[in-house]
Every structure is written in structure tokens, then in C-alpha cells.
Scaffold this motif. Structure first.
Motif, PDB file in Angstrom:
ATOM      1  N   SER A  93      11.473 -14.498   5.845  1.00 28.12           N
ATOM      2  CA  SER A  93      11.038 -13.504   4.847  1.00 28.12           C
ATOM      3  C   SER A  93       9.973 -12.558   5.384  1.00 28.12           C
ATOM      4  CB  SER A  93      10.494 -14.226   3.619  1.00 28.12           C
ATOM      5  OG  SER A  93       9.397 -15.049   3.975  1.00 28.12           O
ATOM      6  N   ARG A 111      -2.294  -4.989   9.498  1.00 28.58           N
ATOM      7  CA  ARG A 111      -0.974  -4.411   9.723  1.00 28.58           C
ATOM      8  C   ARG A 111      -1.089  -3.280  10.737  1.00 28.58           C
ATOM      9  NH1 ARG A 111       2.938  -1.211   5.469  1.00 28.58           N
ATOM     10  NH2 ARG A 111       3.983  -0.117   7.177  1.00 28.58           N
ATOM     11  N   TRP A 148       7.660  -3.830   8.604  1.00 33.65           N
ATOM     12  CA  TRP A 148       6.511  -3.084   9.136  1.00 33.65           C
ATOM     13  C   TRP A 148       6.846  -2.546  10.532  1.00 33.65           C
ATOM     14  CZ3 TRP A 148       2.261  -7.404   8.134  1.00 33.65           C
ATOM     15  CH2 TRP A 148       2.102  -7.560   6.750  1.00 33.65           C
ATOM     16  N   ASN A 160       9.849  -2.433  -0.899  1.00 31.65           N
ATOM     17  CA  ASN A 160       8.432  -2.577  -1.242  1.00 31.65           C
ATOM     18  C   ASN A 160       7.510  -1.777  -0.335  1.00 31.65           C
ATOM     19  OD1 ASN A 160       8.651  -4.137  -3.516  1.00 31.65           O
ATOM     20  ND2 ASN A 160       8.602  -6.066  -2.416  1.00 31.65           N
ATOM     21  N   ILE A 161       7.986  -1.389   0.847  1.00 30.35           N
ATOM     22  CA  ILE A 161       7.071  -0.665   1.740  1.00 30.35           C
ATOM     23  C   ILE A 161       7.597   0.700   2.168  1.00 30.35           C
ATOM     24  CG2 ILE A 161       6.110  -2.859   2.607  1.00 30.35           C
ATOM     25  CD1 ILE A 161       7.304  -1.669   5.392  1.00 30.35           C
ATOM     26  N   ILE A 185      16.198 -10.815   1.080  1.00 32.91           N
ATOM     27  CA  ILE A 185      14.726 -10.687   1.112  1.00 32.91           C
ATOM     28  C   ILE A 185      14.339  -9.463   1.932  1.00 32.91           C
ATOM     29  CG2 ILE A 185      12.523 -11.789   1.717  1.00 32.91           C
ATOM     30  CD1 ILE A 185      13.777 -14.504   1.350  1.00 32.91           C
ATOM     31  N   GLU A 225       7.679  -9.899   6.200  1.00 34.17           N
ATOM     32  CA  GLU A 225       7.665  -8.458   5.934  1.00 34.17           C
ATOM     33  C   GLU A 225       7.327  -7.694   7.216  1.00 34.17           C
ATOM     34  OE1 GLU A 225       6.067  -7.380   2.009  1.00 34.17           O
ATOM     35  OE2 GLU A 225       4.869  -5.884   3.046  1.00 34.17           O
ATOM     36  N   HIS A 226       6.720  -8.426   8.163  1.00 37.78           N
ATOM     37  CA  HIS A 226       6.378  -7.834   9.469  1.00 37.78           C
ATOM     38  C   HIS A 226       7.597  -7.158  10.109  1.00 37.78           C
ATOM     39  CE1 HIS A 226       3.914 -11.298   8.456  1.00 37.78           C
ATOM     40  NE2 HIS A 226       2.967 -10.914   9.282  1.00 37.78           N
ATOM     41  N   ASN A 282      14.660  -6.347  -0.135  1.00 36.68           N
ATOM     42  CA  ASN A 282      13.533  -6.310  -1.065  1.00 36.68           C
ATOM     43  C   ASN A 282      12.258  -5.826  -0.382  1.00 36.68           C
ATOM     44  OD1 ASN A 282      13.877  -7.109  -3.756  1.00 36.68           O
ATOM     45  ND2 ASN A 282      12.346  -8.725  -3.496  1.00 36.68           N
ATOM     46  N   ASN A 283      12.000  -6.398   0.797  1.00 34.07           N
ATOM     47  CA  ASN A 283      10.802  -6.015   1.553  1.00 34.07           C
ATOM     48  C   ASN A 283      10.845  -4.537   1.922  1.00 34.07           C
ATOM     49  OD1 ASN A 283       9.662  -8.572   1.484  1.00 34.07           O
ATOM     50  ND2 ASN A 283      10.445  -9.187   3.492  1.00 34.07           N
ATOM     51  N   ASP A 340       3.975   1.618  -5.061  1.00 35.98           N
ATOM     52  CA  ASP A 340       4.448   0.240  -4.970  1.00 35.98           C
ATOM     53  C   ASP A 340       4.268  -0.432  -6.337  1.00 35.98           C
ATOM     54  OD1 ASP A 340       1.788  -0.437  -5.059  1.00 35.98           O
ATOM     55  OD2 ASP A 340       1.660  -0.905  -2.925  1.00 35.98           O
ATOM     56  N   ASP A 341       4.595  -1.737  -6.395  1.00 34.04           N
ATOM     57  CA  ASP A 341       4.678  -2.418  -7.692  1.00 34.04           C
ATOM     58  C   ASP A 341       3.329  -2.797  -8.293  1.00 34.04           C
ATOM     59  OD1 ASP A 341       7.441  -2.328  -7.678  1.00 34.04           O
ATOM     60  OD2 ASP A 341       7.645  -4.281  -6.704  1.00 34.04           O
ATOM     61  N   ILE A 342       2.303  -2.843  -7.464  1.00 34.21           N
ATOM     62  CA  ILE A 342       1.031  -3.397  -7.942  1.00 34.21           C
ATOM     63  C   ILE A 342       0.481  -2.620  -9.148  1.00 34.21           C
ATOM     64  CG2 ILE A 342      -1.383  -3.825  -7.350  1.00 34.21           C
ATOM     65  CD1 ILE A 342      -0.093  -5.658  -5.627  1.00 34.21           C
ATOM     66  N   MET A 381       0.847  -1.186   0.000  1.00 34.45           N
ATOM     67  CA  MET A 381       0.000   0.000   0.000  1.00 34.45           C
ATOM     68  C   MET A 381       0.884   1.237   0.000  1.00 34.45           C
ATOM     69  SD  MET A 381      -2.950  -1.356  -0.139  1.00 34.45           S
ATOM     70  CE  MET A 381      -4.364  -0.407   0.406  1.00 34.45           C
TER      71      MET A 381
END
Lengths: 196, 473
Positions: free
Chosen positions: A83, A37, A89, A114-115, A107, A85-86, A110-111, A177-179, A1
């Protein structure tokens, strides 16, 4: 998001020099049970930060009022292991926007991208200088500029450049983000899938 | 013609688009999900008004937080129950196959994928779990992703990935008695460190790797992430095809023949180049055990904990911190240290072959009084086979009880937690601080070594017991 855009960040640093800090330390597995989240920052480095009764451990850096800032200065091989992502976060929710280390686990890095947490890889020598500077003067500041891809220790003016590919750089600068990018390729993806 | 590695062949066949100075748009054949890393992805997917693009390409099972006793009853822990229920709702709403708790196909996601024949050579496979690398044993590109990427796969069946560099690790020769694939991978990680594989995708090759069963190959690929590599893979061969033939989701009839013909092309071309290569001799590998708080901190069971001699100051600080956590000192021998718990299970070593190894070893012996033992099958299928083969009875006669499938004490999200300060010798994959419960101290080893520890109550080289037995006979 969507996340906050990253442009130029000037901030103090919170130093955590331990090497091989894995994501189980950043956020232990028992705190991964949420279905939304929310509230992960409270459990960032939970077992280093609090004792088993939930009292803050005074010798842990996040509990030391001497240090503050939006930049986490970390030891080598930061974010290894799971991995989850938490972990990122928790770092973001706690208030960090940037992690600086001489070596990141793959990883995790990368994460981060992404955020909206900027991972800045510096040389081991520059990392040592940053640790020494913040130890000597906890109010010392660094400037991280994503446009010029540089990190500067303001007290000495010493600067280093860091890598980020131009696609991710644009994302970070705009809070994308990538979406959305991927959704625009829907037709190509469907055609590719049909051929499999 | 351009020489390609196995990794190149599979990767290049799945790139829909390459972004200049950016990642590849990378197509995913199979997506595994579980209850812990999927709920926020579903939530965000729905918030944005998107749908799962290809629901039949995603497969779900709850494994991380589930209890390993009384699985037929309601899950007591409220948060765990909510996550499992959320997974059920999400799968139902989006038309995703769920192998639920109690069903014949339930188990740890990386155990059931191969067991059901969902995992097939040449595929790209992702899951919100770093041990997705397990599936690489079948000649797939399989790796762990974050929750944002789980959402990407739901919405578009693609993720954005820069192509990793390529590493080949060749292990030639014949493994000695009492040495298993877990020892191979712990040995490799001890050699190249917990970060030595970062940025790479590994191909495992050589005669020692070729000689391994699929279960043993999965153990190796599973722990690729423990040296920082995104994943590791092994070229498919007759062992792979024999394993897959007849599995529920494997191709059948003519489709099977076509599939095998394609799978046979999945190997590294002679002369293809790797960015980095390592070579090891199987004869140098012995039963291994870890002594610290990352999987690279391992030695041969018969050896001592390394001293700090010649260590850089910054490294030394982290090293001593790690040993302090474990309650160990540099230079101490590993053998003879008292142990409190053993754990046999996880996506690393919770397969039928692992239970066979343990049962065969403990047959006719008794568990040491000071040991609490948790033996957790990786899946219902493993549990069923263990019963049919009489392993459960052998284990019970030796004082062990088989629990029900799940990730269990590997990450202690359920009630299977090692108490603070206690020592556990474990067949799992991570010895991080608190990994098996707050304050727990984990030592990683092979199923055979764990079985030996369970019998003696202390760190034991399994070969010592095998030799004693041989002398008695």
C-alpha cells in the motif's frame, strides 16, 4: 497536501508494457526510510533503472532518451502489492501526472487520486493501440481531459472515455485533498464516535 | 427484511455520510501505525495545525525496519534508527500507545493486534500496510491505506472510501495430511490470479475454513491482498471467542458477555447476495509453492512449471521475463531444485502455531548444510511461548536459531536480505522481484514445506518425508 490542479494534459507517453508491476518495483522497500516526502523520484523503478553499482541500465525505458512525457503508459494490473504511497510519490516527483493502464491495483489507484496523479483506465484494446502508436512513433501525443473524462490519441483522433467519480474529479481539478472535507464534518464525527 | 452479508453489516454501521457519486465517509475503530508509513502523515498533520482527534484509537509499534538481533542495542542503520526515533517522538507528542522495541508487547503490528485482543469482531481497522487484511480473521473490515489516509485518520478518525464489491470464497471438505491454511490461500490465488480479487472484499466460508484455528485463519485473510482484494474476512465463532477471552485488551466480565452477544450476530444472512462466488474442495488442495514473481504464479509442489502453450503473446512476454528472473524454464519440475535460504516468519506465518509446526517437523533431524535459515518470531509473545514450550531448544538441536521479532526478510528493510541470485523458500507473502533483497529469488510456501526444504536442502513435498518417516517406524 495540496498538489497541482489537473485540467487538460497533452503529452507524449513513456511506455512500460510489463504486466503485474508491483509497488516494490516502483519503489523498493529499502528506499522507504525517509521521514519526509523528498527525493523519491530519484529511486523510481530503482532496480530496473540502475545496476547494483548505480549505473543506468540503457535498455530500461526511463533511460531511453527516445521516450519522454508526463504520461506513464503501463501494462495490466499496475501498482499491485504493498500500500506504500511512496510509489505514487516517486511517480509524481519524477514528473508524471497521469498513468494509463487497462487495469489498476485498488490501493494504488486510491493513493494516486489522493495525491494528484490521475489514473486513467482504458479498454485492453485501446491500451494495445496506445502501445502500438508510441512504438511506431515515440513523439505521438495523447490528450487527457478530466472535464470531458476522455483520453484521445491525437495521431488518429481515436478517443475513449474514462471513469472518475464526481467528488474525486472536483478534487483533482482544484488540487484539493480529503482532509478539508473531513474536517468540516468534525461535529458529526465526534457525535458518531460518542455513540460507539 | 433486507438480507445482508457480514461485510454489509459492518460497513454500513460505520458510514457517517455517503457522498452522491462519491465515496462514503467511513469511521475507523482502530488504527495501527508503524515507523515507515506514519512519519510523513504526522508531519503533514502538524504542518496544517491539526491534532490527532482520538489518540486512544491508534496503536503503534516499530516492526518494518527493525533488526532481528541485538534489539537491546542502538539500531546501527542511521535511517532506520531515525524512523524508529521519530515514531517514539510522534507517539509521545500525540499521546499514542507505543509498544516499543524490547517491550513485552512488541512485534509485527498484525501479530500483536490480535494477540493483545485489540482486534475484535465487528471493528473497522486500518493501517498503512496492505497486510492489515490479516485482522479480517476476527470478522472485522480491515485493510491497508496510504499515508494520506493515515493523516486523515489521525485528524478525523475517518477516511473516504467507496464500498467495494462482495465476493465469497467457500472451501468445503477436509484438508489432507501435510496441507495447511497457507496452501489453501496459495491455491486460491493460483486459481483466480494475483489480480482476480481487485475491487472486491472477500468473505471466506465453508467447513474447511470453519475448522481452522485463528492463526490459520489469519494466514488466509493476510494474503487476500495478494489477489488484489482490499481485504478478506471470516465470520466470528466459538474459535474466535475462545481465542480472545482473557486477552489483555479484550472486554472483561459483563462487557465480555455483551460483546459476545453482539459478535454472534456478525454473520452473513441466509440468502444474502454476493457479486461473485467461488467454491473449492479442500480435498483438491495439496502443498503449494510459487515459481514466479507474483503470488498467483503457484503450483502444487509435486507439479511442474506451466508451459507457455496457448498463452497470449502479451501475457507470454511478462511470463518469460518473470521465469528468467527466477532462473527457471517452463515445464521444469519444482521438486529437487536446490535452495540456499529458508525464512520462517512475517505477518503471514510468524505465529506460535507456525513455529510449532516447524519445530515438530525438524525435531531429531538436522538442517541441510547448504541452507541458511532465518526463523523470526512475529512478536515477543511468540518468542516467549517458543521458549516456554521448548521449541527453541528443538530448533537449536536441529541447527536453527530463533531471531528477535520484526518483519525481517519478508521485505528486507533491515539487514536480513537474501543475496542476489540466491533462492529462498519463504513463509512470507510476496515473491516480487527483489522483495527479499536486490536480485533475491523468492518461493512462497507453508511453514511445513519450508521446514522440509530446510532439512533436504532442495524443494521437497513435506508429505514425502512424512511418509518416509511413517515407513521407518
Amino acid at each position: 497536501m495540496a498538489y497541482d490542479k489537473f485540467d487538460v494534459l497533452t503529452s507524449r507517453m513513456v511506455p512500460l508494457s510489463s504486466e503485474n508491476v508491483d509497488t516494490d518495483q516502483i519503489i523498493p522497500a529499502r528506499f522507504l526510510k525517509a521521514t519526509e516526502r523528498e527525493g523519491f523520484g530519484d529511486n523510481l523503478f530503482r532496480d530496473w533503472r540502475y545496476d547494483s553499482e548505480g549505473n543506468p541500465k540503457p535498455d530500461f525505458v526511463l533511460n531511453d532518451p527516445t521516450y519522454e512525457g508526463k504520461i506513464l503508459l503501463a501494462g495490466r494490473n499496475f501498482g499491485s502489492g504493498s500500500s506504500r504511497e511512496h510509489a505514487v510519490w516517486a511517480i509524481y516527483d519524477y514528473g508524471f501526472r497521469c498513468v494509463v493502464s487497462s487495469f489498476f491495483a485498488d490501493i494504488f489507484k486510491n493513493n494516486c487520486l489522493n495525491i494528484g496523479v490521475l489514473p486513467v483506465t482504458v479498454t485492453p484494446e485501446f491500451a494495445d493501440e496506445l502501445f502500438a502508436a508510441v512504438e511506431a512513433d515515440p513523439t505521438t501525443e495523447v490528450k487527457v481531459d478530466i472535464n470531458t473524462q476522455t483520453i484521445t490519441l491525437l495521431s488518429t483522433g481515436k478517443s475513449e472515455s474514462f471513469d472518475i467519480n464526481s467528488y474525486k474529479k472536483q478534487n483533482m481539478k482544484n488540487g484539493f485533498d480529503d482532509i478539508d472535507y473531513l474536517l468540516n464534518l468534525k461535529t458529526e464525527i465526534q457525535a458518531f464516535e460518542a455513540g460507539r | 427484511m433486507e438480507k445482508k452479508t457480514l461485510f454489509d453489516k459492518i460497513w454500513d454501521a460505520h458510514v457517517i455520510k455517503s457522498i452522491p457519486d462519491g465515496p462514503d465517509v467511513f469511521f475507523i475503530d482502530k488504527h495501527f501505525i508503524h515507523e515507515v508509513t506514519s512519519p510523513v502523515a504526522f508531519l503533514n498533520l502538524e504542518k496544517r495545525g491539526n491534532k490527532v482527534m482520538f489518540p486512544e484509537r491508534t496503536v503503534a509499534t516499530p516492526d518494518h525496519n527493525v533488526p532481528t538481533i541485538d534489539q537491546d542495542k542502538t539500531i546501527k542503520d542511521q535511517l532506520s534508527r531515525m524512523q524508529v526515533e521519530r515514531l517514539r517522538e510522534n507517539c509521545k507528542r500525540h499521546g499514542i500507545d507505543l509498544h516499543d522495541l524490547g517491550s513485552d508487547h512488541h512485534g509485527i503490528v498484525h501479530v500483536i493486534g490480535p494477540e493483545l485482543g485489540i482486534t475484535q469482531p465487528g471493528m473497522t481497522i486500518v493501517c498503512g500496510d496492505s497486510h492489515t487484511s490479516t485482522h479480517g480473521a476476527f470478522g472485522t473490515i480491515a485493510f491497508g491505506i496510504g499515508t494520506s489516509e493515515v493523516e486523515m485518520v489521525f485528524a478525523t478518525q475517518c477516511i473516504m472510501q467507496a464500498k467495494p464489491k462482495k465476493m465469497r470464497i467457500t472451501v468445503d471438505g477436509t484438508l489432507g495430511r501435510g496441507v495447511s491454511s497457507k496452501d489453501i490461500i496459495l491455491y486460491i490465488i493460483a486459481q483466480i490470479s494475483a489480480s482476480g480479487g481487485t475491487g472486491y472484499f472477500i468473505e471466506y466460508a465453508g467447513s474447511a475454513i470453519r475448522s481452522l484455528s485463528m492463526e490459520a485463519r489469519m494466514t488466509i485473510c493476510n494474503m487476500s491482498i495478494e489477489m488484489g482484494a482490499r481485504g478478506g474476512l471470516i465470520a466470528p465463532d466459538e474459535t474466535t471467542f475462545n481465542y480472545l477471552e482473557g486477552k489483555d485488551f479484550a472486554p472483561k466480565g459483563e462487557e465480555w458477555d455483551e460483546a459476545v452477544a453482539y459478535w454472534k450476530t456478525l454473520k452473513t444472512d441466509d440468502g444474502a447476495e454476493f457479486d461473485l462466488e467461488y467454491h473449492y474442495n479442500a480435498e483438491d488442495i495439496e502443498p503449494m509453492i510459487t515459481y514466479g514473481t507474483n503470488p498467483g504464479m503457484g503450483v502444487k509442489v509435486r507439479e511442474s512449471i506451466p508451459t507457455t502453450e496457448g498463452m497470449k503473446e502479451s501475457v507470454k512476454k511478462s511470463y518469460i521475463k518473470s521465469l528468467d528472473y527466477m532462473g527457471f524454464k517452463p515445464g521444469e519440475p519444482m521438486k529437487g531444485k536446490k535452495i540456499d535460504y529458508v525464512f520462517v516468519g512475517s505477518c503471514t506465518n510468524g505465529r506460535i502455531e507456525d513455529l510449532r509446526t516447524v519445530a515438530e517437523f525438524v525435531k531429531g533431524k538436522k538442517k541441510a548444510d547448504n541452507i541458511t535459515a532465518w526463523i523470526v518470531p512475529g512478536s515477543r509473545e511468540v518468542e516467549k511461548k517458543a521458549m516456554e514450550e521448548g521449541l527453541v531448544q528443538i530448533l537449536e538441536e536441529a541447527g536453527f536459531k530463533l531471531r528477535q521479532p520484526g518483519c525481517s526478510a519478508c521485505l528486507a528493510m533491515n539487514d536480513d536480505k537474501i543475496p542476489s541470485g540466491k533462492y529462498a523458500v519463504s513463509t512470507s507473502n510476496r515473491n516480487f522481484e527483489g522483495r527479499q533483497g536486490p536480485g533475491s529469488r523468492t518461493l512462497l510456501a507453508s511453514p511445513l514445506t519450508v521446514a522440509a526444504v530446510a532439512i533436504t536442502g532442495e524443494i521437497t513435498d513435506p508429505r514425502d518425508l512424512i511418509e518416509e518417516l511413517a515407513l521407518e517406524k
